[in-house]
Motif scaffolding. Structure first.
Motif, PDB file in Angstrom:
ATOM      1  N   VAL A 357       0.835  -1.206   0.000  1.00 54.58           N
ATOM      2  CA  VAL A 357       0.000   0.000   0.000  1.00 54.58           C
ATOM      3  C   VAL A 357       0.873   1.260   0.000  1.00 54.58           C
ATOM      4  O   VAL A 357       0.661   2.180  -0.803  1.00 54.58           O
ATOM      5  N   PHE A 358       1.888   1.296   0.866  1.00 53.26           N
ATOM      6  CA  PHE A 358       2.726   2.490   0.934  1.00 53.26           C
ATOM      7  C   PHE A 358       3.614   2.635  -0.310  1.00 53.26           C
ATOM      8  O   PHE A 358       3.934   3.763  -0.716  1.00 53.26           O
ATOM      9  N   ASN A 359       4.006   1.543  -0.925  1.00 56.90           N
ATOM     10  CA  ASN A 359       4.762   1.628  -2.182  1.00 56.90           C
ATOM     11  C   ASN A 359       3.934   2.322  -3.255  1.00 56.90           C
ATOM     12  O   ASN A 359       4.443   3.165  -4.018  1.00 56.90           O
ATOM     13  N   GLY A 364       3.018   7.659  -6.195  1.00 57.20           N
ATOM     14  CA  GLY A 364       2.005   8.578  -6.679  1.00 57.20           C
ATOM     15  C   GLY A 364       0.796   7.918  -7.304  1.00 57.20           C
ATOM     16  O   GLY A 364      -0.018   8.581  -7.968  1.00 57.20           O
ATOM     17  N   ARG A 365       0.641   6.602  -7.066  1.00 58.94           N
ATOM     18  CA  ARG A 365      -0.477   5.881  -7.691  1.00 58.94           C
ATOM     19  C   ARG A 365      -1.768   6.006  -6.891  1.00 58.94           C
ATOM     20  O   ARG A 365      -2.861   5.843  -7.435  1.00 58.94           O
ATOM     21  N   ILE A 366      -1.659   6.271  -5.578  1.00 55.76           N
ATOM     22  CA  ILE A 366      -2.848   6.430  -4.743  1.00 55.76           C
ATOM     23  C   ILE A 366      -2.640   7.616  -3.802  1.00 55.76           C
ATOM     24  O   ILE A 366      -1.493   8.017  -3.533  1.00 55.76           O
ATOM     25  N   SER A 367      -3.728   8.170  -3.319  1.00 58.20           N
ATOM     26  CA  SER A 367      -3.677   9.308  -2.392  1.00 58.20           C
ATOM     27  C   SER A 367      -3.593   8.808  -0.948  1.00 58.20           C
ATOM     28  O   SER A 367      -3.780   7.622  -0.669  1.00 58.20           O
ATOM     29  N   VAL A 368      -3.346   9.748  -0.029  1.00 60.28           N
ATOM     30  CA  VAL A 368      -3.298   9.380   1.384  1.00 60.28           C
ATOM     31  C   VAL A 368      -4.667   8.891   1.845  1.00 60.28           C
ATOM     32  O   VAL A 368      -4.767   7.994   2.700  1.00 60.28           O
ATOM     33  N   GLY A 369      -5.728   9.438   1.263  1.00 57.42           N
ATOM     34  CA  GLY A 369      -7.069   8.961   1.596  1.00 57.42           C
ATOM     35  C   GLY A 369      -7.277   7.516   1.177  1.00 57.42           C
ATOM     36  O   GLY A 369      -7.906   6.737   1.900  1.00 57.42           O
ATOM     37  N   GLN A 370      -6.742   7.154   0.014  1.00 57.98           N
ATOM     38  CA  GLN A 370      -6.846   5.765  -0.446  1.00 57.98           C
ATOM     39  C   GLN A 370      -5.997   4.839   0.412  1.00 57.98           C
ATOM     40  O   GLN A 370      -6.377   3.686   0.640  1.00 57.98           O
ATOM     41  N   VAL A 371      -4.850   5.331   0.885  1.00 56.60           N
ATOM     42  CA  VAL A 371      -4.039   4.543   1.821  1.00 56.60           C
ATOM     43  C   VAL A 371      -4.876   4.198   3.048  1.00 56.60           C
ATOM     44  O   VAL A 371      -4.903   3.048   3.502  1.00 56.60           O
ATOM     45  N   ALA A 372      -5.558   5.195   3.581  1.00 55.59           N
ATOM     46  CA  ALA A 372      -6.408   4.977   4.752  1.00 55.59           C
ATOM     47  C   ALA A 372      -7.496   3.949   4.453  1.00 55.59           C
ATOM     48  O   ALA A 372      -7.798   3.088   5.291  1.00 55.59           O
ATOM     49  N   ASP A 373      -8.077   4.022   3.252  1.00 51.71           N
ATOM     50  CA  ASP A 373      -9.116   3.060   2.873  1.00 51.71           C
ATOM     51  C   ASP A 373      -8.557   1.643   2.803  1.00 51.71           C
ATOM     52  O   ASP A 373      -9.154   0.702   3.321  1.00 51.71           O
ATOM     53  N   TYR A 374      -7.404   1.485   2.157  1.00 48.87           N
ATOM     54  CA  TYR A 374      -6.800   0.154   2.023  1.00 48.87           C
ATOM     55  C   TYR A 374      -6.429  -0.439   3.387  1.00 48.87           C
ATOM     56  O   TYR A 374      -6.529  -1.655   3.585  1.00 48.87           O
ATOM     57  N   LEU A 375      -5.998   0.437   4.299  1.00 50.17           N
ATOM     58  CA  LEU A 375      -5.583  -0.041   5.625  1.00 50.17           C
ATOM     59  C   LEU A 375      -6.742  -0.053   6.621  1.00 50.17           C
ATOM     60  O   LEU A 375      -6.571  -0.527   7.749  1.00 50.17           O
ATOM     61  N   ASP A 376      -7.895   0.480   6.218  1.00 47.21           N
ATOM     62  CA  ASP A 376      -9.075   0.557   7.076  1.00 47.21           C
ATOM     63  C   ASP A 376      -8.763   1.331   8.366  1.00 47.21           C
ATOM     64  O   ASP A 376      -9.062   0.892   9.474  1.00 47.21           O
ATOM     65  N   VAL A 377      -8.120   2.509   8.186  1.00 40.80           N
ATOM     66  CA  VAL A 377      -7.809   3.389   9.307  1.00 40.80           C
ATOM     67  C   VAL A 377      -8.243   4.812   8.941  1.00 40.80           C
ATOM     68  O   VAL A 377      -8.526   5.111   7.779  1.00 40.80           O
ATOM     69  N   MET A 385       0.913   4.258  10.957  1.00 39.00           N
ATOM     70  CA  MET A 385       1.060   2.945  10.324  1.00 39.00           C
ATOM     71  C   MET A 385       2.401   2.857   9.588  1.00 39.00           C
ATOM     72  O   MET A 385       3.074   1.824   9.640  1.00 39.00           O
ATOM     73  N   GLU A 386       2.786   3.945   8.923  1.00 42.08           N
ATOM     74  CA  GLU A 386       4.063   3.921   8.203  1.00 42.08           C
ATOM     75  C   GLU A 386       5.232   3.878   9.187  1.00 42.08           C
ATOM     76  O   GLU A 386       6.233   3.199   8.945  1.00 42.08           O
ATOM     77  N   GLU A 387       5.099   4.578  10.307  1.00 44.57           N
ATOM     78  CA  GLU A 387       6.144   4.532  11.329  1.00 44.57           C
ATOM     79  C   GLU A 387       6.304   3.109  11.866  1.00 44.57           C
ATOM     80  O   GLU A 387       7.421   2.638  12.072  1.00 44.57           O
ATOM     81  N   TRP A 388       5.174   2.415  12.094  1.00 48.03           N
ATOM     82  CA  TRP A 388       5.244   1.026  12.551  1.00 48.03           C
ATOM     83  C   TRP A 388       5.978   0.172  11.531  1.00 48.03           C
ATOM     84  O   TRP A 388       6.823  -0.675  11.896  1.00 48.03           O
ATOM     85  N   LEU A 389       5.697   0.383  10.247  1.00 50.33           N
ATOM     86  CA  LEU A 389       6.346  -0.395   9.199  1.00 50.33           C
ATOM     87  C   LEU A 389       7.852  -0.142   9.182  1.00 50.33           C
ATOM     88  O   LEU A 389       8.653  -1.083   9.047  1.00 50.33           O
ATOM     89  N   PHE A 390       8.263   1.126   9.343  1.00 55.60           N
ATOM     90  CA  PHE A 390       9.692   1.461   9.377  1.00 55.60           C
ATOM     91  C   PHE A 390      10.382   0.783  10.562  1.00 55.60           C
ATOM     92  O   PHE A 390      11.503   0.278  10.442  1.00 55.60           O
TER      93      PHE A 390
END
Length: 396
Positions: A357-359, A364-377, A385-390
């Protein structure tokens, strides 16, 4: 006034109709006017995020991300997804399981979007291996272990059940099977309790995006067994469910019965191979200490070890059932910690999915809003979520 959320009005109407609810019923439960609900469904206005959460989770019993889909999804029924279960067992399935089935379906659709309809794994176990329901469990277990490339000695060298579960999850995902986790507790029960649900997991068959969904409230050793019980279902090209209420098997017939018996036998044989088990349990006095030693040898549950002993005739049915009940009672009131929100989300979705999702976001393929949708947050939780991944990557 709270900011509205531009959801798909067509999906809003579909969700209401699929639950057999009228506009008036939804308006009453939302404590809003009928005209306002109708305006949402016609795209003339939108609900706020809080209102959408109420609609999604409390009224329509569906994942939040679904309401941002371009079209209403084609949902399979419980009967279609778990065709090996008899009718009376299907009727036992609680509403929480129905919700999780919908959530798993959304994740399958997400995977198809993120990977342009093709599984990203370099090899696919469901493509490369083919078994019939009549295959012997030991032969099937040997072929799958050879395919995964994990020797029994490597399994026995792992540091514990947490380590073992992570290795098995990675091994399956590298072979094209997607593993997700969640709480199977009824809504509102936030604290883990192994006794809440008799269901340990389920799977959804799909040629490109097969999904295994595991009950994170269960002990890690039980989660490991569930992975391979569900893998067996997928290798039979069918969905399935792992439950301790296995009295339903006697009501099955034909291939459905053969498949369900095979799934249990395969999982046990794969994790605790008969020949190795006979060597290391022979001549041992069976007590709690011996069972725990064997449990640590294979990193499986005590119930799995006891079942192997029952199959060998080393213990009786009454002893098996009494000990299984005792262990379930001991687990009640076990881990009651609330945990960290981001860690819990990360464990549920898995590093591979979140990284994908973050890749897409950073390309630039998805917006931050779409990231939230994919992660259900919520959008505000995306940085966490990205900090946890790092942090996970830094520790690896």
């Amino acid at each position: 006034m709270k900011e509205s959320v531009p959801v798909n009005s067509e999906v809003l109407r579909w969700a209401r109709v699929s639950m057999n609810l009228s506009l008036e019923e939804v308006a009453t439960r939302m404590k809003r006017g009928v005209q306002e609900i109708e305006d949402w469904e016609r795209g003339r206005a939108f609900p706020s995020y809080v209102q959408l959460e109420t609609l999604a989770y409390k009224i329509y019993k569906r994942p939040l991300a679904l309401f941002f889909f371009p079209h209403p999804p084609e949902e399979g029924t419980i009967e279609q997804s778990f065709r090996t279960l008899p009718e009376y067992q299907l009727q036992r399935i609680p509403s929480r399981m129905h919700f999780l089935l919908r959530k798993a379906t959304v994740l399958q659709l997400n995977l198809a979007e993120l990977h342009d309809g093709a599984n990203p794994a370099t090899r696919g176990i469901l493509h490369d291996l083919d078994f019939s329901p009549s295959i012997a469990a030991d032969r099937m277990a040997e072929e799958v272990r050879d395919y995964l490339g994990i020797e029994l000695s490597e399994q026995q060298d792992w540091r514990g059940t947490d380590d073992a579960l992570e290795h098995w999850r990675n091994a399956l995902e590298e072979c094209g099977v997607f593993v997700f986790k969640d709480s199977f507790n009824p809504q509102g029960k936030k604290k883990p309790n192994a006794g809440d649900s008799p269901f340990s997991g389920f799977c959804l068959y799909h040629r490109e995006f097969p999904v295994i969904y595991v009950n994170n409230n269960k002990p890690k050793s039980r989660q490991i067994f569930t992975l391979f019980h569900e893998l067996a279902h997928l290798l039979m090209h069918t969905g399935g469910v792992d439950t301790r209420q296995d009295d339903y098997i006697e009501h099955l017939t034909g291939d459905d019965k053969r498949i369900e018996i095979l799934c249990n036998r395969f999982a046990a044989e794969f994790l605790v191979p008969t020949r190795d088990f006979q060597i290391h349990s022979s001549g041992v006095i069976i007590d709690d200490h011996a069972i725990e030693n064997l449990e640590r040898r294979y990193w499986v549950s005590r119930e799995t070890i006891l079942r192997r002993l029952l199959d060998q005739g080393r213990v009786g049915r009454e002893y098996y059932e009494r000990k299984a009940r005792q262990w379930r009672d001991e687990r009640k009131g076990g881990d009651r910690g609330g945990g960290n929100y981001y860690r819990t989300k990360g464990i549920y979705l898995g590093e591979r999915y979140i990284e994908t999702v973050f890749n897409h976001y950073h390309r630039g393929r998805i917006s931050v809003g779409q990231v939230a949708d994919y992660l259900d947050v919520k959008t505000k939780n995306v940085p966490g979520m990205e900090e946890w991944l790092f942090e996970r990557g830094a520790r690896a």
